[in-house]
Scaffold this active site. Structure first.
Site, PDB file in Angstrom:
ATOM      1  N   HIS A  61       0.820  -1.222   0.000  1.00 54.76           N
ATOM      2  CA  HIS A  61       0.000   0.000   0.000  1.00 54.76           C
ATOM      3  C   HIS A  61       0.855   1.274   0.000  1.00 54.76           C
ATOM      4  CE1 HIS A  61      -2.877   3.062   1.085  1.00 54.76           C
ATOM      5  NE2 HIS A  61      -2.338   3.203   2.290  1.00 54.76           N
ATOM      6  N   HIS A  86       3.828   6.946   5.301  1.00 59.44           N
ATOM      7  CA  HIS A  86       2.669   7.694   5.776  1.00 59.44           C
ATOM      8  C   HIS A  86       1.854   6.977   6.851  1.00 59.44           C
ATOM      9  CE1 HIS A  86       0.305   5.402   2.743  1.00 59.44           C
ATOM     10  NE2 HIS A  86      -0.703   5.638   3.547  1.00 59.44           N
ATOM     11  N   GLU A  90       1.182   5.965  12.689  1.00 63.94           N
ATOM     12  CA  GLU A  90      -0.187   5.631  13.084  1.00 63.94           C
ATOM     13  C   GLU A  90      -0.331   4.153  13.459  1.00 63.94           C
ATOM     14  OE1 GLU A  90      -2.817   7.204  13.605  1.00 63.94           O
ATOM     15  OE2 GLU A  90      -4.493   5.838  13.311  1.00 63.94           O
ATOM     16  N   ASP A  91       0.295   3.287  12.683  1.00 66.19           N
ATOM     17  CA  ASP A  91       0.001   1.857  12.816  1.00 66.19           C
ATOM     18  C   ASP A  91       1.092   1.010  13.462  1.00 66.19           C
ATOM     19  OD1 ASP A  91      -2.321   2.407  11.528  1.00 66.19           O
ATOM     20  OD2 ASP A  91      -1.694   1.644   9.576  1.00 66.19           O
ATOM     21  N   ASP A 155      -3.188   8.657  -1.089  1.00 64.65           N
ATOM     22  CA  ASP A 155      -3.539   7.570  -0.171  1.00 64.65           C
ATOM     23  C   ASP A 155      -5.002   7.182  -0.390  1.00 64.65           C
ATOM     24  OD1 ASP A 155      -3.456   5.832   2.038  1.00 64.65           O
ATOM     25  OD2 ASP A 155      -4.047   7.427   3.422  1.00 64.65           O
TER      26      ASP A 155
END
Ligand code: MN
Length: 738
Positions: A61, A86, A90-91, A155
């Protein structure tokens, strides 16, 4: 996964990375390549345990997003690196500090912006604070580094392209949001290809049947069109070649979404959209001769095909404000059909597809270099802030927000709060909770300590520090700009004033007592007048503070014996402005009935005036704040906006044949018995209202009667009409529903 599979997957990842590098390889310096490599390695490591819904390794991705950024937009190495990273913060376990250390400050900053935005995406638990409308404004006001928005669009594009394995309701929500926020944003920034793709994908998931239908029709007519273009080309090719021109003749279809838009707007069928297809002549030219060649081609084309003088657009002499250049003419082509011909150079073509990004590229070749990206980004920012009217449909919307009177800031947990521009730390604090506001001791913005009157800007993350001993002071009124904070501070100051006044009252009573005067209403009123004050509260407060001292009180006592005091009484008039209840339900049985949800609940509703649905339309219900449920058509111009912003207020709805259903209701009547009353009642029910009576029982006892009637009605409105009519019958005192 087996070892063989893992090895195969690693090969695929390496291949995807190689493809990414190839896109902009020639323009990358050694340092650029190093940066991208570091970003890639970091992303691979960070996402190594993750998989997407479709099952593939997650790293595909970010690579795909970076590819979109590099090929469609052509941004610099910093953007490509940021795109690769990106989702990392966050993850995964990596922090912003890690990224800053590995890839530098700028990359880390962009990723930070992207992380903040994507935290808003996870809005399932907090639907209200994170409405799309706020979100959209946030994107616009947070254009500190516009690369954040561009990467976010890339995105979103990739997420839309790979949404197949998602839950259908999620697909619809994401697609609506894309149509509402991202496609217009891409348009505004000038990413026309991306905008078209976002719109088509949006339609595919919001109205799949419509999308498939148009897609199929385009496919069916494809061959026919190829032949048509061939016929057109055959006629003019030799003419163009004779002039030594290098050119391509292509057919080009309007996007599925724009065809759909036109069909709805002009209320026509697919076949009737006359300009869904155009012919493009793209020619090579050096910059100096571009315009001349365009008109040369115009001249040749119109030698063979008669032009419509009313349908000519010269966007070369007068480029659109978004930079679009092209010469458009409509001619009577082969088979005597009108066809639009677009004449443009290679350069103009690229700008038409990629917008400002292409400007940047062309600038790059002539300018000395490094500053051109910045100047492009500046230009973009300008375009976003530009308040001139131009061809962009959504300009009105954007105008509103770019002179934003609003800012958007984050709580430490990542919730978003909107405040008026100019709001300070203290305003923020009171906007969270009165108690927190009143106990504010200090604040940190993005981790740094700031004073209470510090003005906030969009994107700030604000952390309030409280203390149980802190309390509002008079100064605080100068630190705030919002009405809410001001009112709360004043209230709190008043609270304190009250305490002082209470003490003051006790003191005053004691002091007067020593002067042999009783503190009663009369004395208080006289004292208030004597001190030229307005209320007793003012008096007590000043005594408590000590500004009314013993001398003043003695003077008062002295003056008292000489003065005749008048009393005034104010009558407070209470005006009760109760509004007459308006009966809004005007649905009669000439309409069919709408039911809601899976249960097919019968609820009161009104038909929206914006799209005037009629029986049989595909509709949904929208819960308004003041007017109950409104019914909109799915094709209503407001539909996307409503479904995307307020999904939680949307009710599924459908028309049903109401003659098939009735619900039984029992009515109780009572009143004074008179002759013929039963007859009257049944007449009203059956003859006037055409309502079925299922049972009827009347009891009379010493002049008073009681009745029970079971009727079948189609809806509440009818029932109401019925009871109103029955109420008018002489003798009936009371009707109630059981
Ligand atoms: Mn992502």
């Amino acid at each position: 996964m087996t070892e063989v599979q893992i090895e195969e997957e690693n090969k695929q990842i390496a291949k995807a990375y190689k493809e990414l590098l190839q896109i902009s390889y020639r323009s990358l310096s050694d340092d650029d390549k190093k940066l991208i490599r570091t970003a890639f390695d970091t992303a691979v490591d960070a996402h190594k345990e993750q998989r997407r819904k479709s099952g593939e390794a997650y790293i595909f991705h970010p690579i795909a997003v970076a590819k979109i950024v590099a090929s469609e937009i052509g941004l610099d190495a910093t953007s490509i690196a940021a795109a690769l990273l990106h989702d990392v913060v966050e993850d995964t376990d990596y922090t912003l500090n890690d990224l800053e250390r590995l890839c530098g400050e700028t990359v880390a900053k962009i990723v930070d912006g992207l992380t903040k935005i994507s935290m808003l995406d996870k809005d399932e638990e907090k639907p209200i604070s994170l409405q799309a409308e706020n979100y959209r404004k946030l994107l616009l006001t947070m254009n500190d580094d516009i690369r954040v928005i561009i990467i976010k669009i890339a995105d979103r594009l990739h997420n839309m392209q790979t949404m197949g394995s998602m839950r259908p309701d999620k697909q619809v929500k994401i697609a609506s949001e894309t149509l509402y926020i991202y496609a217009p944003l891409a348009h505004r920034i000038g990413l026309y290809n991306i905008k078209n793709e976002l719109e088509d994908l949006g339609l595919k998931y919001t109205e799949p049947e419509v999308f498939n239908d148009i897609e199929q029709k385009i496919a069916e007519t494809k061959e026919e069109q190829q032949e048509y273009i061939q016929k057109f080309s055959n006629k003019i090719e030799s003419g163009l070649e004779k002039e030594g021109l290098h050119f391509q003749i292509k057919g080009r279809h309007k996007s599925i979404y724009s065809i759909r838009k036109k069909m709805v707007k002009q209320n026509v069928s697919f076949e009737e959209v006359y300009d869904k297809f155009a012919i493009r002549i793209i020619y090579k030219s050096d910059p100096a001769n571009e315009k001349l060649l365009a008109w040369k081609i115009y001249s040749i084309v119109t030698d063979y095909f008669r032009p419509n003088p009313l349908r000519m657009r010269d966007w070369i002499s007068f480029p659109k404000s978004n930079g679009y250049e092209s010469l458009h003419i409509t001619v009577i082509g082969p088979e005597n059909k009108w066809v639009e011909v677009q004449i443009r150079s290679d350069r103009m073509h690229e700008i038409a597809e990629k917008g400002y990004a292409a400007h940047y590229k062309y600038k790059n070749t002539t300018d000395k270099g490094d500053h051109s990206l910045d100047s492009w980004l500046d230009k973009l920012k300008e375009a976003l802030e530009n308040n001139e009217t131009n061809a962009v449909d959504f300009v009105e919307e954007f105008k509103l927000n770019l002179h934003a009177k609003e800012i958007f800031v984050f709580t430490p947990k990542g919730d978003i709060k909107s405040l008026p521009k100019g709001a300070t730390v203290l305003d923020f604090s009171f906007s969270i909770h009165t108690e927190i506001g009143a106990r504010t001791r200090g604040a940190k913005i993005n981790g740094k300590l700031v004073p209470l009157n510090h003005e906030l800007i969009s994107g700030d993350q604000v952390e309030i520090m409280t203390s149980s001993t802190a309390k509002p002071t008079q100064h605080w009124l100068n630190y705030v700009t919002t009405g809410r904070a001001r009112t709360k501070i004043k209230a709190s100051l008043n609270e304190e004033r009250k305490l002082i006044a209470q003490e003051g009252k006790v003191m005053l009573r004691r002091k007067l007592k020593t002067l042999k005067i009783v503190l009663n209403e009369k004395t208080i009123n006289e004292l208030v007048r004597f001190c030229d004050l307005k209320t007793s509260q003012d008096l007590f407060y000043r005594v408590g503070l000590g500004t009314i001292d013993n001398k003043t009180i003695k003077d008062f006592v002295a003056s008292r014996s000489n003065t005749f005091v008048n009393f005034f009484k104010n009558k407070l008039r209470k005006s009760s402005s109760e509004q007459a209840e308006i009966d809004n339900t005007e649905i009669t049985d000439q309409y069919d009935l709408i039911v809601f949800g899976k249960e097919e609940n019968k609820l009161n509703y009104k038909l929206a005036q914006c799209c005037n649905p009629i029986a049989g339309d595909s509709v949904f219900g929208f819960l308004t704040i003041n007017e109950g449920i409104k019914i909109h058509k799915h094709t209503c111009p407001n539909s996307l906006q409503l479904q995307s912003n307020f999904a939680y207020r949307v009710l599924s709805a459908k028309w049903i044949d109401s003659t098939q259903i009735e619900y039984k209701t029992e009515l109780r009547l009572s009143g004074i018995d008179n002759m013929g009353l039963v007859n009257e009642v049944t007449k009203v029910i059956s003859n006037e209202m055409h309502v079925n009576i299922y049972s009827l029982a009347f009891n009379s006892n010493s002049g008073v009667f009681e009745g029970k009637i079971t009727v079948g009605v189609k809806n509440k409105a009818l029932l109401k009409q019925l009871t109103t009519k029955l109420n008018k019958i002489q003798g009936i005192e009371k009707i109630s529903r059981v």
